[in-house]
Design an enzyme around this catalytic site. Structure first.
Site, mmCIF file in Angstrom:
data_model
loop_
_atom_site.group_PDB
_atom_site.id
_atom_site.type_symbol
_atom_site.label_atom_id
_atom_site.label_comp_id
_atom_site.label_asym_id
_atom_site.label_seq_id
_atom_site.Cartn_x
_atom_site.Cartn_y
_atom_site.Cartn_z
ATOM 1 N N ASP A 1 28.317 -35.635 24.345
ATOM 2 C CA ASP A 1 27.466 -35.749 23.161
ATOM 3 C C ASP A 1 26.056 -36.124 23.631
ATOM 4 O O ASP A 1 25.848 -37.221 24.148
ATOM 5 C CB ASP A 1 27.982 -36.839 22.211
ATOM 6 N N LYS B 1 25.604 -32.463 15.750
ATOM 7 C CA LYS B 1 26.100 -33.777 15.328
ATOM 8 C C LYS B 1 25.000 -34.526 14.589
ATOM 9 O O LYS B 1 23.836 -34.504 15.008
ATOM 10 C CB LYS B 1 26.565 -34.557 16.554
ATOM 11 N N LYS C 1 29.704 -32.163 13.595
ATOM 12 C CA LYS C 1 30.281 -33.496 13.750
ATOM 13 C C LYS C 1 29.484 -34.482 12.911
ATOM 14 O O LYS C 1 28.271 -34.596 13.060
ATOM 15 C CB LYS C 1 30.286 -33.942 15.212
#
Length: 216
Positions: free
Chosen positions: A91, A153, A182
């Site tokens: 991430d 995300k 996400k």
């Protein structure tokens, strides 16, 4: 949706600065016990965590976290190091200032380079939605899609806000085919988690849901 089914979409997360190995080990044990999608932990613990779970659980870690303004080369190095240590998912945080400056090509190239360094592992690109105007969120959907990342995300959870239903709807509407969403930051209930999934989130970043399961 059944609570255990919801947990299959969760990256069970602990990124606190003062997290000890015992704290991380508990996160790993709980993630395995409840069948979460992964455990998301600081890079310094990845090798030990990967050895500890021994293939029972994907290990996720964060790059350029939480501010995103380290250089692209630094993020690439961090990613290669994390992969070498056993990370299954990455991430990364974008440089929000570059987005504000409309340096879109620079951001896209950085994401592409980090994605290459992932060597086939999933890359989730954190855009920190709470700091962005709607047009910037939409621009990032195109950038993430073109750069080849697997996910966009919402948030680090370390800024002024986290995931919102409106943001997940927006991102889902504008990302390209095959790019997942996400939602992370501030997900505190199974009801909210289920709503995020209904709106199109494919993964949830939270530490709260497993805690709720353990206390119920």
């Amino acid at each position: 949706m059944d609570r255990l089914e919801i947990l299959k979409y969760v990256d069970h997360t602990l990124l606190a600065q003062d997290a000890t190995w015992e704290d991380i080990r508990q996160i790993l044990d709980d993630a395995v016990a409840y069948g979460t999608a992964s455990a998301c932990i600081p890079a310094a613990y990845v090798r030990r965590a990967a050895d500890y779970v021994d293939g029972r659980l994907p290990i996720c870690t964060v790059i350029g976290f939480p501010n995103g303004y380290s250089t692209a080369q630094t993020k690439v190095y961090e990613t290669r190091d994390a992969v070498a240590n056993g990370a299954s998912e990455i991430d990364m945080v974008i440089h929000v200032g570059a987005l504000k400056d409309k340096r879109y090509d620079e951001i896209e190239e950085e994401i592409r380079r980090v994605h290459e360094a992932c060597q086939g592992r999933a890359l989730k690109v954190i855009i920190e939605t709470c700091l962005l105007a709607e047009e910037e969120k939409i621009a990032m959907c195109g950038i993430v899609t073109r750069a080849g990342a697997e996910y966009i995300k919402t948030s680090t959870g370390f800024s002024s806000g986290g995931a919102t239903f409106a943001d997940v709807e927006l991102l889902k509407r504008h990302v390209g085919e095959g790019v997942k969403v996400k939602a992370a930051g501030g997900i505190r209930s199974f009801e909210d988690a289920e709503r995020f999934l209904e709106l199109g989130a494919d993964r949830l970043g939270t530490s709260r849901l497993v805690k709720l399961m353990k206390s119920s």
